[in-house]
Motif scaffolding. Structure first.
Motif, mmCIF file in Angstrom:
data_model
loop_
_atom_site.group_PDB
_atom_site.id
_atom_site.type_symbol
_atom_site.label_atom_id
_atom_site.label_comp_id
_atom_site.label_asym_id
_atom_site.label_seq_id
_atom_site.Cartn_x
_atom_site.Cartn_y
_atom_site.Cartn_z
ATOM 1 N N ASN A 12 8.225 38.910 45.905
ATOM 2 C CA ASN A 12 8.128 39.161 44.533
ATOM 3 C C ASN A 12 6.747 38.239 43.987
ATOM 4 N N MET A 13 5.478 38.780 44.438
ATOM 5 C CA MET A 13 4.165 38.149 44.217
ATOM 6 C C MET A 13 4.280 37.839 42.780
ATOM 7 N N GLY A 14 4.580 38.784 41.730
ATOM 8 C CA GLY A 14 4.751 38.453 40.272
ATOM 9 C C GLY A 14 5.219 37.222 40.037
ATOM 10 N N GLU A 15 6.453 37.256 40.417
ATOM 11 C CA GLU A 15 7.507 35.863 40.065
ATOM 12 C C GLU A 15 6.821 34.733 40.671
ATOM 13 N N ARG A 16 6.027 34.707 41.708
ATOM 14 C CA ARG A 16 5.498 33.649 42.431
ATOM 15 C C ARG A 16 4.572 33.041 41.543
ATOM 16 N N PHE A 17 3.623 33.913 40.900
ATOM 17 C CA PHE A 17 2.271 33.582 40.140
ATOM 18 C C PHE A 17 2.986 32.919 38.781
ATOM 19 N N VAL A 18 4.075 33.587 38.339
ATOM 20 C CA VAL A 18 4.422 33.009 37.162
ATOM 21 C C VAL A 18 4.995 31.524 37.166
ATOM 22 N N ARG A 19 5.594 31.172 38.431
ATOM 23 C CA ARG A 19 6.236 30.201 38.746
ATOM 24 C C ARG A 19 5.041 29.037 39.090
ATOM 25 N N ARG A 20 3.922 29.431 39.808
ATOM 26 C CA ARG A 20 2.989 28.680 40.113
ATOM 27 C C ARG A 20 2.265 28.242 38.912
ATOM 28 N N GLY A 21 1.946 29.274 37.847
ATOM 29 C CA GLY A 21 1.200 29.078 36.518
ATOM 30 C C GLY A 21 2.067 27.888 35.875
ATOM 31 N N GLN A 22 3.449 28.174 35.862
ATOM 32 C CA GLN A 22 4.079 26.929 35.067
ATOM 33 C C GLN A 22 3.908 25.637 35.442
ATOM 34 N N LEU A 23 4.002 25.636 36.835
ATOM 35 C CA LEU A 23 3.649 24.233 37.400
ATOM 36 C C LEU A 23 2.274 23.649 37.079
ATOM 37 N N LEU A 24 1.305 24.750 37.325
ATOM 38 C CA LEU A 24 -0.156 24.221 36.540
ATOM 39 C C LEU A 24 -0.151 23.568 35.334
ATOM 40 N N GLU A 25 0.350 24.613 34.448
ATOM 41 C CA GLU A 25 0.583 24.053 33.183
ATOM 42 C C GLU A 25 1.204 22.396 33.029
ATOM 43 N N GLU A 26 2.339 22.360 33.709
ATOM 44 C CA GLU A 26 3.093 21.143 33.631
ATOM 45 C C GLU A 26 2.304 19.805 34.243
ATOM 46 N N ILE A 27 1.205 20.154 35.398
ATOM 47 C CA ILE A 27 0.438 19.351 35.735
ATOM 48 C C ILE A 27 -0.676 18.990 34.806
ATOM 49 N N VAL A 32 17.692 44.544 37.203
ATOM 50 C CA VAL A 32 16.422 45.175 37.844
ATOM 51 C C VAL A 32 16.314 45.013 39.355
ATOM 52 N N ASP A 33 16.186 43.685 39.884
ATOM 53 C CA ASP A 33 16.291 43.213 41.026
ATOM 54 C C ASP A 33 17.168 43.810 41.947
ATOM 55 N N ALA A 34 18.369 43.820 41.480
ATOM 56 C CA ALA A 34 19.257 44.548 42.442
ATOM 57 C C ALA A 34 19.128 46.006 42.474
ATOM 58 N N PHE A 35 18.739 46.573 41.319
ATOM 59 C CA PHE A 35 18.283 48.165 41.581
ATOM 60 C C PHE A 35 17.265 48.269 42.632
ATOM 61 N N ARG A 36 16.328 47.467 42.447
ATOM 62 C CA ARG A 36 15.077 47.749 43.601
ATOM 63 C C ARG A 36 15.453 47.386 44.891
ATOM 64 N N GLU A 37 16.346 46.518 45.087
ATOM 65 C CA GLU A 37 16.849 46.341 46.322
ATOM 66 C C GLU A 37 17.573 47.327 47.114
ATOM 67 N N ARG A 38 18.509 48.006 46.223
ATOM 68 C CA ARG A 38 19.215 49.129 46.635
ATOM 69 C C ARG A 38 18.649 50.257 46.829
ATOM 70 N N ARG A 39 17.732 50.357 45.957
ATOM 71 C CA ARG A 39 16.637 51.819 45.939
ATOM 72 C C ARG A 39 15.727 51.546 47.280
#
Length: 301
Positions: A240-255, A35-42
């Protein structure tokens, strides 16, 4: 490794999320990668299409200007155009410049912005006037943006040329800053254990974060808490702001999980409450004329 060398296999595995950690490529990772490759090519195809359209329109404008110049030179060579005729033409040109001068200025600034400055392409996430938007369409005179709530906003390119534009897509790998507070009486051993847990979590996520994030005491808030800041660097920018918030949320959960397991909590100091003497409350007056049943109800209450 059946088809690639060991180094090439590691680089190939790093293209997929969590593949290097799990030593396998799951179906969801493969789907996200496609999906990411398709979005970049599009986005690249849309950029080329918009650029081609803008170039064609600019080519038409230049053809018209060159045609006018050739006609004037042809009239001068043949002797058809006299001094009086040129004077009339120049007066008409002054009138045209007076009427369309501002439009020509905006057109020139827009052409410089699109073809010379070119601060973004179609699909780039940009921040303008503090608002994050994605470039939807580029023209010679205007650019269409898509805001976070899917509202389309049209900006004149001549206006964008005078604004600072932050481009997330063209930015390098960006940092994530996380702040949290702990009580000032928290033992040093617990804080050290918390740091080790956070460092080990980030180091184990090799495909998401760069190793060894910085963790430091930022400041003291009064005399009851300390502010701790974590500077962790993504292996991507914030396009990719959605992926950024997912990673940030996982880090906050670990903290939060690490704070609970190490028995670290945030609490306030006890407050002194001084209670002054209050006047006695006035007792309710019960009339003798009231019914006996009502008086009994008041006694029971």
């Amino acid at each position: 490794m059946r088809f690639l060398t060991e180094d090439e296999s590691e680089r190939a595995m790093n293209l997929f999320e969590e593949a290097s950690e799990r030593h396998r490529i799951s179906k969801s990772c493969l789907k996200n990668w496609v999906v990411d490759a398709f979005r970049e090519r599009r986005a690249l195809a849309l950029t080329l299409n918009d650029t081609k359209t803008a170039v064609n329109r600019l080519h038409r404008i230049i053809n018209i200007l060159v045609g006018i110049v050739i006609i004037i030179i042809w009239l001068l060579i043949l002797g058809i155009a006299t001094t009086k005729f040129l004077l009339v033409i120049s007066s008409q040109l002054l009138l045209v410049v007076f009427v369309f001068g501002n439009s020509c200025k905006n057109l020139f600034e827009a052409v410089i912005f699109v073809f010379v400055n070119h601060p973004f392409d179609v699909g780039d996430r940009c921040e303008i006037d503090g608002v994050q938007m994605v470039v939807e369409e580029m023209n010679i005179l205007t650019t269409v943006f898509l805001r976070f709530d899917n509202q389309k906003i049209v900006y004149p390119n001549s206006l964008l040329g005078n604004k600072p534009i932050a481009n997330y897509y063209r930015s390098p790998d960006m940092q994530e800053i996380v702040d949290f507070f702990v009580h000032i009486a928290t033992p040093t051993e617990k804080i050290t254990a918390l740091k080790q847990r956070i460092l080990s979590y980030v180091d184990n996520k090799k495909d998401l974060w760069y190793p060894s994030p910085r963790i430091a005491f930022r400041e003291m808030c009064g005399l009851n808490s300390m502010k701790i800041t974590i500077w962790a660097t993504h292996k991507m920018n914030h396009h990719n702001m959605g992926e950024r918030f997912v990673r940030r949320g996982q880090l906050l959960e670990e903290i939060g999980k690490s704070c609970r397991e190490t028995d670290i909590e945030y609490r306030l100091y006890p407050l002194n409450i001084n209670v002054k003497s209050l006047p006695p409350a006035a007792a309710p007056i019960i009339s003798d004329r009231m019914p006996m049943s009502w008086n009994n109800q008041q006694r029971n209450a």
